[in-house]
Design an enzyme around this catalytic site. Structure first.
Site, PDB file in Angstrom:
ATOM      1  N   ASP A   1      -9.711  -4.518  -4.679  1.00  0.00           N
ATOM      2  CA  ASP A   1      -9.151  -3.535  -3.750  1.00  0.00           C
ATOM      3  C   ASP A   1     -10.015  -2.274  -3.742  1.00  0.00           C
ATOM      4  O   ASP A   1     -10.214  -1.632  -4.778  1.00  0.00           O
ATOM      5  CB  ASP A   1      -7.719  -3.179  -4.177  1.00  0.00           C
ATOM      6  CG  ASP A   1      -6.934  -2.467  -3.085  1.00  0.00           C
ATOM      7  OD1 ASP A   1      -7.546  -1.737  -2.293  1.00  0.00           O
ATOM      8  OD2 ASP A   1      -5.702  -2.648  -3.043  1.00  0.00           O
TER       9      ASP A   1
ATOM     10  N   HIS B   1      -7.880  -5.231  -0.347  1.00  0.00           N
ATOM     11  CA  HIS B   1      -6.653  -4.529   0.050  1.00  0.00           C
ATOM     12  C   HIS B   1      -5.933  -5.393   1.080  1.00  0.00           C
ATOM     13  O   HIS B   1      -5.995  -5.155   2.295  1.00  0.00           O
ATOM     14  CB  HIS B   1      -6.997  -3.157   0.613  1.00  0.00           C
ATOM     15  CG  HIS B   1      -5.819  -2.230   0.683  1.00  0.00           C
ATOM     16  ND1 HIS B   1      -5.111  -1.830  -0.434  1.00  0.00           N
ATOM     17  CD2 HIS B   1      -5.224  -1.616   1.740  1.00  0.00           C
ATOM     18  CE1 HIS B   1      -4.136  -1.026  -0.079  1.00  0.00           C
ATOM     19  NE2 HIS B   1      -4.180  -0.881   1.247  1.00  0.00           N
TER      20      HIS B   1
ATOM     21  N   SER C   1       0.837  -1.198   0.000  1.00  0.00           N
ATOM     22  CA  SER C   1       0.000   0.000   0.000  1.00  0.00           C
ATOM     23  C   SER C   1       0.877   1.256   0.000  1.00  0.00           C
ATOM     24  O   SER C   1       1.675   1.458  -0.917  1.00  0.00           O
ATOM     25  CB  SER C   1      -0.960  -0.053   1.188  1.00  0.00           C
ATOM     26  OG  SER C   1      -1.943   0.962   1.108  1.00  0.00           O
TER      27      SER C   1
END
Length: 266
Positions: free
Chosen positions: A195, A240, A131
């Protein structure tokens, strides 16, 4: 800077420096890579067992105010003004703070230089992250001296870069601060199609920009991992997060770019 560490169990000949995501800590990824959360079949190896020569470093980001979270202080590699990142927004505006990105890169660069001083050349070091940490790794791994000011990044070339559920930050500035080695560095880029924090399309667009504007090769999905350029791997229905297949691809990639070396008999 505090770091969680997995020590090698064989002769130390390579290092992976892996940056966590926003609000997280290095220990979370140490546990994930170590297999603390996994169910494994009898005899199935952990990731460190597949790569016994590798030292893993999972640094903790500094605590700072994050604009996207209404100024709340939390562990963060740099300030960002908007989350989630959606493709329409991503192409209209840069949401990352330039100065704090530079500060984050210097943290990674300091760790790289510490490993070099301990005898591990940059050609045996991989930087990666998840991320926000993946965005930072991309800058630290492909950026030149405008970002890697302490290591004189134009003269040094890392073994590889890993971007998991990340994006290309500072889109317009990135192309002017690229390392001359960027086209020859192998990149593993993994992203889940579901995501909802860093949208899958943002990852795709980031890779397309690197390809179209900077001439970095994007490999086909079935190409071998570890060649110069970007291997973009999609993981169906993954949000995610990460998944077992992505971790398997990570092991394959690292085994290619920092393979275990035979130590000479004394």
């Amino acid at each position: 800077m505090p770091s969680a560490i997995i020590q090698p169990t064989a002769a130390h000949t390579a290092t992976v420096i892996f940056a966590h995501g926003l609000g997280d800590e290095g220990e979370s990824w140490r546990a994930a890579i170590s297999g603390d959360y996994d169910y494994r079949k009898p005899g199935e190896l952990t990731i460190p067992a597949h790569l016994p020569h590798v030292k893993w470093i999972f640094p903790d980001a500094p605590e700072q105010a994050v604009t996207a979270n209404f100024g709340t202080r939390m562990s963060s590699w740099f300030d960002i003004s908007n989350l989630p990142l959606q493709p329409g927004q991503y192409l209209k505006k840069e949401f990352e703070d330039d100065e704090s990105v530079k500060n984050g890169v210097q943290i990674i660069d300091d760790l790289v230089q510490a490993e070099v001083k301990d005898g591990i050349p940059e050609s045996r070091i991989v930087v990666g992250g998840f991320s926000q940490g993946g965005a930072l790794a991309l800058v630290a791994g492909l950026g030149g001296r405008d970002w890697r000011t302490k290591s004189f990044g134009d003269e040094n070339k890392l073994a590889g870069v890993v971007v998991l559920s990340g994006w290309m930050p500072l889109r317009e500035k990135f192309k002017t601060r690229i390392s001359p080695h960027a086209k020859s560095i192998p990149v593993l880029w993994g992203h889940g199609t579901a995501d909802a924090v860093i949208y899958y399309k943002v990852g795709e667009v980031s890779v397309e920009l690197l390809q179209d504007q900077l001439g970095i090769v994007k490999h086909n999905a079935n190409d071998q991992l570890g060649a110069p350029g970007i291997n973009f791997r999609s993981y169906e229905r993954m949000g995610h997060a990460s998944c077992k297949k992505e971790m398997e691809d990570l092991v394959t990639f690292l085994g290619s770019v920092i393979p275990q070396q035979q130590t000479p008999n004394l």
